[in-house]
Design a protein around this motif. Structure first.
Motif, PDB file in Angstrom:
ATOM      1  N   ILE A 262       0.811  -1.222   0.000  1.00 38.91           N
ATOM      2  CA  ILE A 262       0.000   0.000   0.000  1.00 38.91           C
ATOM      3  C   ILE A 262       0.844   1.272   0.000  1.00 38.91           C
ATOM      4  N   MET A 263       2.115   1.156   0.372  1.00 39.96           N
ATOM      5  CA  MET A 263       2.959   2.350   0.446  1.00 39.96           C
ATOM      6  C   MET A 263       3.864   2.528  -0.775  1.00 39.96           C
ATOM      7  N   LYS A 264       4.195   1.428  -1.453  1.00 43.43           N
ATOM      8  CA  LYS A 264       5.164   1.518  -2.545  1.00 43.43           C
ATOM      9  C   LYS A 264       4.636   0.953  -3.857  1.00 43.43           C
ATOM     10  N   TRP A 265       4.283  -0.339  -3.853  1.00 44.79           N
ATOM     11  CA  TRP A 265       4.037  -1.027  -5.112  1.00 44.79           C
ATOM     12  C   TRP A 265       2.775  -0.534  -5.815  1.00 44.79           C
ATOM     13  N   VAL A 266       1.649  -0.516  -5.113  1.00 44.80           N
ATOM     14  CA  VAL A 266       0.406  -0.056  -5.744  1.00 44.80           C
ATOM     15  C   VAL A 266       0.454   1.438  -6.069  1.00 44.80           C
ATOM     16  N   PRO A 267       0.917   2.312  -5.165  1.00 45.14           N
ATOM     17  CA  PRO A 267       1.034   3.729  -5.553  1.00 45.14           C
ATOM     18  C   PRO A 267       1.932   3.950  -6.765  1.00 45.14           C
ATOM     19  N   ARG A 268       2.983   3.161  -6.890  1.00 44.06           N
ATOM     20  CA  ARG A 268       3.857   3.314  -8.057  1.00 44.06           C
ATOM     21  C   ARG A 268       3.131   2.926  -9.333  1.00 44.06           C
ATOM     22  N   SER A 269       2.278   1.904  -9.257  1.00 42.29           N
ATOM     23  CA  SER A 269       1.503   1.525 -10.448  1.00 42.29           C
ATOM     24  C   SER A 269       0.469   2.584 -10.809  1.00 42.29           C
ATOM     25  N   LEU A 270       0.081   3.402  -9.824  1.00 45.71           N
ATOM     26  CA  LEU A 270      -0.861   4.496 -10.065  1.00 45.71           C
ATOM     27  C   LEU A 270      -0.154   5.821 -10.318  1.00 45.71           C
ATOM     28  N   SER A 271       1.171   5.773 -10.413  1.00 44.42           N
ATOM     29  CA  SER A 271       1.994   6.971 -10.665  1.00 44.42           C
ATOM     30  C   SER A 271       1.781   8.034  -9.589  1.00 44.42           C
ATOM     31  N   THR A 272       1.801   7.603  -8.352  1.00 48.04           N
ATOM     32  CA  THR A 272       1.645   8.527  -7.234  1.00 48.04           C
ATOM     33  C   THR A 272       2.556   8.100  -6.093  1.00 48.04           C
ATOM     34  N   GLU A 273       2.679   8.947  -5.094  1.00 47.35           N
ATOM     35  CA  GLU A 273       3.483   8.660  -3.918  1.00 47.35           C
ATOM     36  C   GLU A 273       2.662   8.922  -2.666  1.00 47.35           C
TER      37      GLU A 273
ATOM     38  N   ALA B 272      -4.674  14.204  14.246  1.00 52.37           N
ATOM     39  CA  ALA B 272      -4.330  15.370  13.424  1.00 52.37           C
ATOM     40  C   ALA B 272      -5.471  15.716  12.480  1.00 52.37           C
ATOM     41  N   ASP B 273      -5.568  16.979  12.133  1.00 50.22           N
ATOM     42  CA  ASP B 273      -6.624  17.458  11.238  1.00 50.22           C
ATOM     43  C   ASP B 273      -6.331  17.003   9.812  1.00 50.22           C
ATOM     44  N   SER B 274      -7.266  16.249   9.238  1.00 45.41           N
ATOM     45  CA  SER B 274      -7.093  15.743   7.874  1.00 45.41           C
ATOM     46  C   SER B 274      -8.202  16.209   6.942  1.00 45.41           C
ATOM     47  N   THR B 275      -8.963  17.214   7.360  1.00 42.47           N
ATOM     48  CA  THR B 275     -10.092  17.673   6.538  1.00 42.47           C
ATOM     49  C   THR B 275      -9.648  18.565   5.387  1.00 42.47           C
ATOM     50  N   ARG B 276      -8.474  19.142   5.475  1.00 44.21           N
ATOM     51  CA  ARG B 276      -8.002  20.067   4.444  1.00 44.21           C
ATOM     52  C   ARG B 276      -6.844  19.491   3.632  1.00 44.21           C
ATOM     53  N   LEU B 277      -6.796  18.196   3.538  1.00 44.92           N
ATOM     54  CA  LEU B 277      -5.657  17.556   2.880  1.00 44.92           C
ATOM     55  C   LEU B 277      -5.967  17.097   1.463  1.00 44.92           C
ATOM     56  N   GLY B 278      -7.132  17.414   0.956  1.00 39.22           N
ATOM     57  CA  GLY B 278      -7.452  17.036  -0.412  1.00 39.22           C
ATOM     58  C   GLY B 278      -7.991  15.626  -0.508  1.00 39.22           C
ATOM     59  N   PRO B 279      -8.042  15.067  -1.727  1.00 41.39           N
ATOM     60  CA  PRO B 279      -8.604  13.721  -1.922  1.00 41.39           C
ATOM     61  C   PRO B 279      -7.749  12.648  -1.250  1.00 41.39           C
ATOM     62  N   ASN B 280      -8.420  11.607  -0.823  1.00 38.04           N
ATOM     63  CA  ASN B 280      -7.748  10.503  -0.136  1.00 38.04           C
ATOM     64  C   ASN B 280      -7.140   9.557  -1.168  1.00 38.04           C
ATOM     65  N   GLN B 281      -5.817   9.433  -1.141  1.00 37.63           N
ATOM     66  CA  GLN B 281      -5.133   8.562  -2.099  1.00 37.63           C
ATOM     67  C   GLN B 281      -5.414   7.090  -1.842  1.00 37.63           C
ATOM     68  N   PHE B 282      -5.704   6.739  -0.600  1.00 37.34           N
ATOM     69  CA  PHE B 282      -5.891   5.328  -0.282  1.00 37.34           C
ATOM     70  C   PHE B 282      -7.196   4.772  -0.854  1.00 37.34           C
ATOM     71  N   GLU B 283      -8.121   5.626  -1.229  1.00 42.30           N
ATOM     72  CA  GLU B 283      -9.318   5.122  -1.896  1.00 42.30           C
ATOM     73  C   GLU B 283      -8.954   4.452  -3.218  1.00 42.30           C
ATOM     74  N   SER B 284      -8.126   5.118  -4.005  1.00 38.69           N
ATOM     75  CA  SER B 284      -7.696   4.523  -5.274  1.00 38.69           C
ATOM     76  C   SER B 284      -6.765   3.339  -5.047  1.00 38.69           C
ATOM     77  N   ILE B 285      -5.971   3.382  -3.970  1.00 36.93           N
ATOM     78  CA  ILE B 285      -5.054   2.273  -3.682  1.00 36.93           C
ATOM     79  C   ILE B 285      -5.832   1.014  -3.322  1.00 36.93           C
ATOM     80  N   PHE B 286      -6.817   1.143  -2.435  1.00 35.47           N
ATOM     81  CA  PHE B 286      -7.605  -0.022  -2.031  1.00 35.47           C
ATOM     82  C   PHE B 286      -8.492  -0.522  -3.172  1.00 35.47           C
ATOM     83  N   LYS B 287      -8.971   0.385  -4.006  1.00 41.08           N
ATOM     84  CA  LYS B 287      -9.747  -0.043  -5.172  1.00 41.08           C
ATOM     85  C   LYS B 287      -8.868  -0.833  -6.140  1.00 41.08           C
ATOM     86  N   LYS B 288      -7.628  -0.401  -6.286  1.00 40.72           N
ATOM     87  CA  LYS B 288      -6.691  -1.126  -7.146  1.00 40.72           C
ATOM     88  C   LYS B 288      -6.417  -2.520  -6.592  1.00 40.72           C
TER      89      LYS B 288
END
Length: 302
Positions: free
Chosen positions: A190-201, A278-294
């Protein structure tokens, strides 16, 4: 007249006789080294040399981890406990700039070698122990075995506090390695392999969103529980492994080492708690949604 004199018999060299294995038949010359056979064919290498080779593989494989772990521990276990806002991402960017791009592949290769050698070494040891004849009589020893293979780092909680060392059938270091392996694979997934396949970090902003997600399955089963298990098992396994490879045998030194491991683990848990709050309401879209969907789509294909 011929006189007969009695002379003492000359000793016979042991090397000139066939070796006896206790089964009623002497061994031939081909078995003089005591090697086992498979279908009558002796091993190409001895059991001891095989274990030594695997042990050296494990020792060499920890070198990349030993160089990387202090940086990663400061970034993930210490910095968020002090300041969970922007400091972790700043340190993360600095670490990524320092380390070469081949770091992940090098670490994965080293960990694969470490795990493979450890599993093979464990299989060989269990096989040797099962083939030996065990003595069922009670053996009384005046001195307890205080090696890490027997009592772990400090012999459990009672050993750490009161000196009542507990013997473990399987070393805690081995058990922590068994626990760490699947959790570490998930962490890399979830931290390296799938994000790399989605071209994100993945950065700490994404981790904050995961740990405070409204979806409880993602939050607990995908984030908090694996992260807590990863912190506990990795810090203990790496810390006790360093203690063993450095040859630290004095119990007082091992207890001090265990204290450092516990403090670092505690710092990791505090970091997780502070990231959750920590406040996470102003951090933009959640990247893990696309990671878990992948990941879900990959599992459905199989």
């Amino acid at each position: 007249m011929i006189e007969l004199q009695e002379i003492p018999p000359e000793p016979i060299e042991p090397t000139s006789l066939p070796q006896y294995d206790g089964t009623g038949a002497p061994k031939g010359e081909g078995d003089s080294d005591g090697r086992r056979k498979i279908f009558g064919i002796p091993y190409p290498i001895s059991n001891r040399s095989c274990q030594k080779f695997l042990w050296n593989c494990q020792k060499l494989s920890v070198l990349p981890i030993a160089l990387y772990f202090p940086l990663h521990a400061i970034n993930t276990l210490v910095t968020p406990a002090i300041s969970p806002t922007s400091a972790p991402d700043d340190v993360l960017m600095m670490v990524r700039e320092i380390l070469p791009s081949i770091t992940t592949k090098l670490l994965v290769g080293a960990m694969t070698l470490h795990v493979s050698a450890g599993v093979l070494l464990r299989i060989i040891k269990n096989w040797n122990n099962s083939s030996k004849k065990t003595d069922n009589h009670l053996k009384i020893s005046a001195r307890q075995d205080l090696s890490q293979d027997t009592i772990g780092l400090t012999g459990g909680v009672y050993g750490y506090l009161f000196g009542l060392y507990k013997n473990f059938r399987i070393s805690p270091q081995v058990i922590s390695g068994y626990i760490l392996t699947p959790v570490l694979i998930y962490h890399l997934l979830i931290m390296k392999w799938v994000p790399r396949s989605l071209s994100t970090e993945v950065d700490f902003a994404s981790i904050k969103q995961l740990l405070s997600n409204k979806n409880r399955w993602w939050k607990w089963l995908g984030g908090i529980i694996p992260l807590a298990v990863l912190i506990e098992s990795s810090v203990y396994h790496i810390g006790s492994g360093f203690c063993r490879y450095l040859g630290i045998k004095k119990m007082r030194s091992r207890k001090n080492w265990s204290t450092a491991i516990n403090l670092l683990t505690l710092a990791g848990f505090i970091s997780v708690i502070r990231l959750i709050r920590a406040d996470s309401t102003r951090l933009g879209p959640n990247q893990f949604e696309s990671i878990f969907k992948k990941i879900g789509s990959l599992l459905q294909r199989r």
